[in-house]
Design an enzyme around this catalytic site. Structure first.
Site, PDB file in Angstrom:
ATOM      1  N   SER A  48      11.898  -0.899  10.672  1.00 32.81           N
ATOM      2  CA  SER A  48      10.728  -0.643   9.836  1.00 32.81           C
ATOM      3  C   SER A  48      10.133   0.681  10.297  1.00 32.81           C
ATOM      4  CB  SER A  48       9.714  -1.778   9.998  1.00 32.81           C
ATOM      5  OG  SER A  48       8.515  -1.487   9.331  1.00 32.81           O
ATOM      6  N   HIS A  98      12.645  -7.732   9.430  1.00 33.39           N
ATOM      7  CA  HIS A  98      13.271  -8.172  10.676  1.00 33.39           C
ATOM      8  C   HIS A  98      13.959  -9.521  10.558  1.00 33.39           C
ATOM      9  CE1 HIS A  98      10.641  -5.410  13.438  1.00 33.39           C
ATOM     10  NE2 HIS A  98      11.474  -4.750  12.653  1.00 33.39           N
ATOM     11  N   ASP A 141       1.708  -8.198  12.547  1.00 30.83           N
ATOM     12  CA  ASP A 141       2.201  -6.909  12.056  1.00 30.83           C
ATOM     13  C   ASP A 141       2.739  -7.146  10.657  1.00 30.83           C
ATOM     14  OD1 ASP A 141       3.395  -4.513  11.431  1.00 30.83           O
ATOM     15  OD2 ASP A 141       4.961  -4.644  12.944  1.00 30.83           O
ATOM     16  N   GLU A 197      -1.685  -5.197  12.733  1.00 28.84           N
ATOM     17  CA  GLU A 197      -0.986  -3.925  12.601  1.00 28.84           C
ATOM     18  C   GLU A 197      -0.497  -3.708  11.171  1.00 28.84           C
ATOM     19  OE1 GLU A 197       3.301  -2.182  14.140  1.00 28.84           O
ATOM     20  OE2 GLU A 197       2.263  -3.689  15.355  1.00 28.84           O
ATOM     21  N   ASP A 254       0.429   1.896  12.553  1.00 27.44           N
ATOM     22  CA  ASP A 254       1.758   2.217  13.050  1.00 27.44           C
ATOM     23  C   ASP A 254       2.421   3.220  12.119  1.00 27.44           C
ATOM     24  OD1 ASP A 254       4.346   2.296  14.063  1.00 27.44           O
ATOM     25  OD2 ASP A 254       4.880   0.295  13.386  1.00 27.44           O
ATOM     26  N   LYS A 282       4.703   4.453  19.914  1.00 27.70           N
ATOM     27  CA  LYS A 282       6.150   4.266  20.038  1.00 27.70           C
ATOM     28  C   LYS A 282       6.767   5.594  20.448  1.00 27.70           C
ATOM     29  CE  LYS A 282       6.648   0.671  16.470  1.00 27.70           C
ATOM     30  NZ  LYS A 282       7.103   0.418  15.079  1.00 27.70           N
ATOM     31  N   LYS A 327       3.592  -4.670  22.974  1.00 29.62           N
ATOM     32  CA  LYS A 327       4.516  -5.421  22.126  1.00 29.62           C
ATOM     33  C   LYS A 327       5.930  -5.164  22.629  1.00 29.62           C
ATOM     34  CE  LYS A 327       4.622  -5.005  17.747  1.00 29.62           C
ATOM     35  NZ  LYS A 327       4.612  -4.465  16.370  1.00 29.62           N
TER      36      LYS A 327
END
Length: 423
Positions: free
Chosen positions: A43, A156, A243, A289, A316, A341, A392
């Site tokens: 994602s 996911h 999320d 998120e 994000d 990230k 996370k």
């Protein structure tokens, strides 16, 4: 100088999805050798730094990374040899200049990040201090509260759930080790509940279960049941983090949403916000998120205005660990937290810059893995170094996730009574 870089070399390895990724080895003049492996996301935000893939359909269905590896070995390596590994900023900027693009599309963010991480690790080993202390200073001692993915949906998992991650967060635990126990126990109790109802207990990309449930609300209800049956009090011992990864079910990435996967149907930003407000009132949610899509800046702002005083609204895909977008978000009050990230931006230094911007604005920041991970534990040390307090890194299954948790247990053990733990 003993910390002079003498060799940099890359190779192609596999991530937790069985797809190629980059591993980089760095050697220093004192004999230090260190390696780092690069994660990969499923994602992804459209403004993320670019992973360089080969596109050769005869190898790994086009997902090979030999071009990125070649860039490490033939472009980056010659430029870095002779530089000091302890000059992280100079090393990272040298690679940024070599690439010359806004999104690292020439050399590949996967090539650049692998080198950046390996250099940081080599420097810490050469000096003889843990990586978290090298990156965070002598005061680095806060162990993050884990947000453990216990049910997967969205991109996911192949199930009927729209929202990508449902996470258990041990906000009431006295330590990281105890918090990890709280949510691991909840994870195993949840498995028993799912099994008793004839639901799938197979796991998604990040190790959470991926059952077909009748609605997104049903997921929340079964998580509440699992927390209670594990012997904990929802909202006191264990809370919930979400999320949505709303870009994955937005048809225009701006204001139109399609939640037909779960049977919820099509929604507008206003509909999604209304659902979110209802959930925040009903369930012990502490962070949410990407509740809206990456270009739905107005929707993000409206949701933050309504519930931002109660929970963390975490950007994000909308911010992609990029100070350009984070600065806009701070100015427009789009959210109140940022997901960090490393591979979204592509270097350790730029990730630290993003954290610094959040700190200066009084925003929270969450350090995060990717859905395609490796056994590398760099992320655990980075989370402690950044002193953010939240992490996370997946579920209580799959060794590439457990490796990060085990590294944090080691750090907590090393710190002893000086370790801090709080949400």
């Amino acid at each position: 100088m003993k910390d002079t870089i003498t060799a940099v070399r890359g190779m192609e390895i596999l991530d937790s999805r069985g797809n190629p990724t980059v591993r980089v080895f760095v050697e220093l003049s004192d004999g230090t050798q260190a390696a780092a492996s690069v994660p990969s996301g499923a994602s992804t935000g459209e403004n993320e730094a670019i992973e360089l893939r080969d596109g050769d359909q005869t190898r790994y269905l086009g997902k090979g990374v030999l071009k990125a590896v070649k860039n490490v070995n033939t472009v980056i390596s010659p430029a870095l040899i002779g530089m000091s590994a302890t000059e992280q900023l100079a090393v990272d900027h040298k690679m940024i200049d070599l690439d010359g693009t806004d999104n690292k599309s020439k050399l590949g963010a996967n090539a650049i990040l692998g080198v950046s991480m390996a250099v940081a690790r080599a420097a810490s080993q050469s000096i003889g201090i843990p990586l978290y202390r090298y990156l965070g200073g002598t005061g680095a001692r806060r162990i993050p509260v884990p947000a453990m993915n216990i049910i997967n949906g969205g991109a996911h998992a192949d199930n009927s759930v729209d929202i990508q991650e449902f996470m258990a967060v041990p906000v009431g635990a006295p330590s990281f080790g105890e918090g990890l126990r709280y949510i691991a126990e909840t994870f195993h109790v949840l498995k028993k509940i799912l099994k008793s109802r004839g639901l799938a207990t197979s796991v998604g990309d990040e190790g959470g279960f991926a059952p077909n449930l009748e609605s997104n609300d049903a997921v929340m209800d079964i998580i509440m049941e699992a927390i209670e049956k594990a012997g904990y009090t929802p909202g006191k011992d264990i809370s919930i983090a979400l999320d949505s990864a709303a870009s994955s079910f937005s048809t225009d990435l701006t204001s139109a949403y399609d939640l037909t996967k779960s049977g919820a149907g099509k929604m507008t930003s206003a509909d999604l916000i209304a659902m979110g407000v209802k959930w925040v009132d009903k369930y012990p949610i502490v962070s949410w998120e990407d509740p809206l899509a990456e270009n739905d800046w107005q929707g993000f702002k409206q949701f933050t205005e309504q519930v931002g005083h109660k929970i963390d609204i975490v950007g994000d895909d909308i911010f992609v660990t990029n100070t350009k977008y984070i600065a806009r978000g701070i100015k427009e009050k789009t959210a109140n937290s940022v997901l960090i990230k490393l591979n979204q931006i592509g270097t350790v230094s730029e990730s630290i810059d993003a954290v610094r911007m959040c700190r200066d604005a009084g925003w929270h920041y969450f350090i995060s893995h990717r859905s395609g991970e490796t056994e590398d534990t760099f992320l655990a040390d980075f989370a402690v170094a950044m002193d953010g307090g939240q992490l996370k890194t997946g579920s209580a299954s799959r060794s590439e996730r457990i490796a990060k948790y085990n590294r944090l247990l080691e750090i907590e053990h090393d710190l002893g009574g000086s370790a801090l733990y709080y949400w």
